[in-house]
Design a protein around this motif. Sequence first.
Motif, PDB file in Angstrom:
ATOM      1  N   ILE A  37       5.452 -10.896  14.334  1.00  0.00           N
ATOM      2  CA  ILE A  37       5.560  -9.593  13.673  1.00  0.00           C
ATOM      3  C   ILE A  37       4.871  -9.647  12.309  1.00  0.00           C
ATOM      4  O   ILE A  37       4.164  -8.712  11.926  1.00  0.00           O
ATOM      5  N   GLN A  38       5.039 -10.745  11.595  1.00  0.00           N
ATOM      6  CA  GLN A  38       4.344 -10.906  10.307  1.00  0.00           C
ATOM      7  C   GLN A  38       2.833 -10.892  10.508  1.00  0.00           C
ATOM      8  O   GLN A  38       2.096 -10.295   9.717  1.00  0.00           O
ATOM      9  N   ALA A  39       2.361 -11.539  11.546  1.00  0.00           N
ATOM     10  CA  ALA A  39       0.927 -11.542  11.840  1.00  0.00           C
ATOM     11  C   ALA A  39       0.441 -10.128  12.156  1.00  0.00           C
ATOM     12  O   ALA A  39      -0.609  -9.699  11.679  1.00  0.00           O
ATOM     13  N   LEU A  40       1.216  -9.397  12.934  1.00  0.00           N
ATOM     14  CA  LEU A  40       0.837  -8.028  13.273  1.00  0.00           C
ATOM     15  C   LEU A  40       0.874  -7.117  12.052  1.00  0.00           C
ATOM     16  O   LEU A  40       0.087  -6.171  11.954  1.00  0.00           O
ATOM     17  N   ALA A  41       1.765  -7.404  11.121  1.00  0.00           N
ATOM     18  CA  ALA A  41       1.790  -6.630   9.876  1.00  0.00           C
ATOM     19  C   ALA A  41       0.484  -6.814   9.120  1.00  0.00           C
ATOM     20  O   ALA A  41      -0.068  -5.854   8.566  1.00  0.00           O
ATOM     21  N   ASP A  42      -0.021  -8.047   9.116  1.00  0.00           N
ATOM     22  CA  ASP A  42      -1.295  -8.306   8.432  1.00  0.00           C
ATOM     23  C   ASP A  42      -2.459  -7.614   9.132  1.00  0.00           C
ATOM     24  O   ASP A  42      -3.385  -7.126   8.482  1.00  0.00           O
ATOM     25  N   ILE A  43      -2.411  -7.555  10.446  1.00  0.00           N
ATOM     26  CA  ILE A  43      -3.469  -6.886  11.217  1.00  0.00           C
ATOM     27  C   ILE A  43      -3.358  -5.371  11.047  1.00  0.00           C
ATOM     28  O   ILE A  43      -4.348  -4.660  11.063  1.00  0.00           O
ATOM     29  N   SER A  44      -2.131  -4.878  10.892  1.00  0.00           N
ATOM     30  CA  SER A  44      -1.853  -3.463  10.643  1.00  0.00           C
ATOM     31  C   SER A  44      -2.368  -2.551  11.755  1.00  0.00           C
ATOM     32  O   SER A  44      -3.088  -1.589  11.516  1.00  0.00           O
ATOM     33  N   ASP A  45      -1.958  -2.863  12.969  1.00  0.00           N
ATOM     34  CA  ASP A  45      -2.335  -2.066  14.129  1.00  0.00           C
ATOM     35  C   ASP A  45      -1.076  -1.399  14.688  1.00  0.00           C
ATOM     36  O   ASP A  45      -0.227  -2.072  15.285  1.00  0.00           O
ATOM     37  N   LEU A  71      10.360  -6.079  11.348  1.00  0.00           N
ATOM     38  CA  LEU A  71       9.871  -4.825  11.928  1.00  0.00           C
ATOM     39  C   LEU A  71       9.713  -3.753  10.844  1.00  0.00           C
ATOM     40  O   LEU A  71       8.714  -3.016  10.835  1.00  0.00           O
ATOM     41  N   ILE A  72      10.662  -3.663   9.943  1.00  0.00           N
ATOM     42  CA  ILE A  72      10.573  -2.702   8.839  1.00  0.00           C
ATOM     43  C   ILE A  72       9.313  -2.979   8.020  1.00  0.00           C
ATOM     44  O   ILE A  72       8.535  -2.080   7.705  1.00  0.00           O
ATOM     45  N   TYR A  73       9.118  -4.248   7.687  1.00  0.00           N
ATOM     46  CA  TYR A  73       7.943  -4.659   6.918  1.00  0.00           C
ATOM     47  C   TYR A  73       6.650  -4.312   7.664  1.00  0.00           C
ATOM     48  O   TYR A  73       5.711  -3.761   7.087  1.00  0.00           O
ATOM     49  N   MET A  74       6.619  -4.617   8.944  1.00  0.00           N
ATOM     50  CA  MET A  74       5.418  -4.376   9.750  1.00  0.00           C
ATOM     51  C   MET A  74       5.093  -2.882   9.794  1.00  0.00           C
ATOM     52  O   MET A  74       3.947  -2.488   9.550  1.00  0.00           O
ATOM     53  N   TYR A  75       6.082  -2.055  10.083  1.00  0.00           N
ATOM     54  CA  TYR A  75       5.822  -0.621  10.160  1.00  0.00           C
ATOM     55  C   TYR A  75       5.432  -0.057   8.800  1.00  0.00           C
ATOM     56  O   TYR A  75       4.566   0.819   8.709  1.00  0.00           O
ATOM     57  N   ALA A  76       6.039  -0.557   7.739  1.00  0.00           N
ATOM     58  CA  ALA A  76       5.666  -0.096   6.397  1.00  0.00           C
ATOM     59  C   ALA A  76       4.209  -0.436   6.097  1.00  0.00           C
ATOM     60  O   ALA A  76       3.472   0.383   5.543  1.00  0.00           O
ATOM     61  N   LYS A  77       3.767  -1.625   6.497  1.00  0.00           N
ATOM     62  CA  LYS A  77       2.366  -2.021   6.265  1.00  0.00           C
ATOM     63  C   LYS A  77       1.403  -1.257   7.159  1.00  0.00           C
ATOM     64  O   LYS A  77       0.243  -1.090   6.813  1.00  0.00           O
ATOM     65  N   ILE A 103      11.190  -0.672   0.143  1.00  0.00           N
ATOM     66  CA  ILE A 103      10.749  -0.288  -1.200  1.00  0.00           C
ATOM     67  C   ILE A 103       9.268  -0.617  -1.375  1.00  0.00           C
ATOM     68  O   ILE A 103       8.489   0.193  -1.873  1.00  0.00           O
ATOM     69  N   HIS A 104       8.868  -1.809  -0.936  1.00  0.00           N
ATOM     70  CA  HIS A 104       7.462  -2.211  -1.064  1.00  0.00           C
ATOM     71  C   HIS A 104       6.550  -1.297  -0.248  1.00  0.00           C
ATOM     72  O   HIS A 104       5.461  -0.926  -0.697  1.00  0.00           O
ATOM     73  N   GLY A 105       6.978  -0.942   0.943  1.00  0.00           N
ATOM     74  CA  GLY A 105       6.164  -0.071   1.795  1.00  0.00           C
ATOM     75  C   GLY A 105       5.905   1.275   1.141  1.00  0.00           C
ATOM     76  O   GLY A 105       4.766   1.747   1.096  1.00  0.00           O
ATOM     77  N   TYR A 106       6.963   1.879   0.616  1.00  0.00           N
ATOM     78  CA  TYR A 106       6.777   3.158  -0.076  1.00  0.00           C
ATOM     79  C   TYR A 106       5.939   2.972  -1.338  1.00  0.00           C
ATOM     80  O   TYR A 106       5.107   3.805  -1.670  1.00  0.00           O
ATOM     81  N   SER A 107       6.149   1.874  -2.039  1.00  0.00           N
ATOM     82  CA  SER A 107       5.390   1.603  -3.265  1.00  0.00           C
ATOM     83  C   SER A 107       3.904   1.463  -2.975  1.00  0.00           C
ATOM     84  O   SER A 107       3.066   2.058  -3.661  1.00  0.00           O
ATOM     85  N   SER A 108       3.571   0.701  -1.947  1.00  0.00           N
ATOM     86  CA  SER A 108       2.159   0.450  -1.656  1.00  0.00           C
ATOM     87  C   SER A 108       1.438   1.679  -1.116  1.00  0.00           C
ATOM     88  O   SER A 108       0.207   1.719  -1.105  1.00  0.00           O
TER      89      SER A 108
END
Length: 171
Positions: A37-45, A71-77, A103-108
Amino acid sequence: MILGCSQNGCSEDAVRLFTRMYKENVRPDSFTLVSVIQALADISDPLQARCIHGYSIKLHLDHDGYVLTALIYMYAKCSCATIARTLFSSARERHVFTWNPMIHGYSSHGFGKVVVELFEEMKSIGIAPNETTFLSVLSACSHAGLVDEGWKYFTSVKEDYGLEPGKLDEE
């Protein structure tokens, strides 16, 4: 191997390894899912995000605290704030590590006022922010022109939470 690839900037390799694992009918545990999931967050697909989310549901791992936070992190990214927020709201327990990706997702993505609202809600229920939280909040205030709020939070870093502002960027 998947975690190593994910943490070292080889996200596509991590996903390939996970796909191989899937094709060979090797059932992943929550640790493996978090890594991919972290890897997919970086790919952002968003499409792959939905696939791994569906797979986590199929495995009954979607309510695992670590998987849910990932999952929250991934969807935010992936700019899927609505899905991230729905998952965040579904969390049975929320720790600072659950709040931070939201918070980070909304911030970014430039939602400074939403970040301030979330931060205030987090504090009101007794969750203490950490260095990561403050970095996201201060960044959101800066980008949204929320100078007064940003200054208030900056001064509270040390006064209210005993954190050293100069060390926030070293963590």
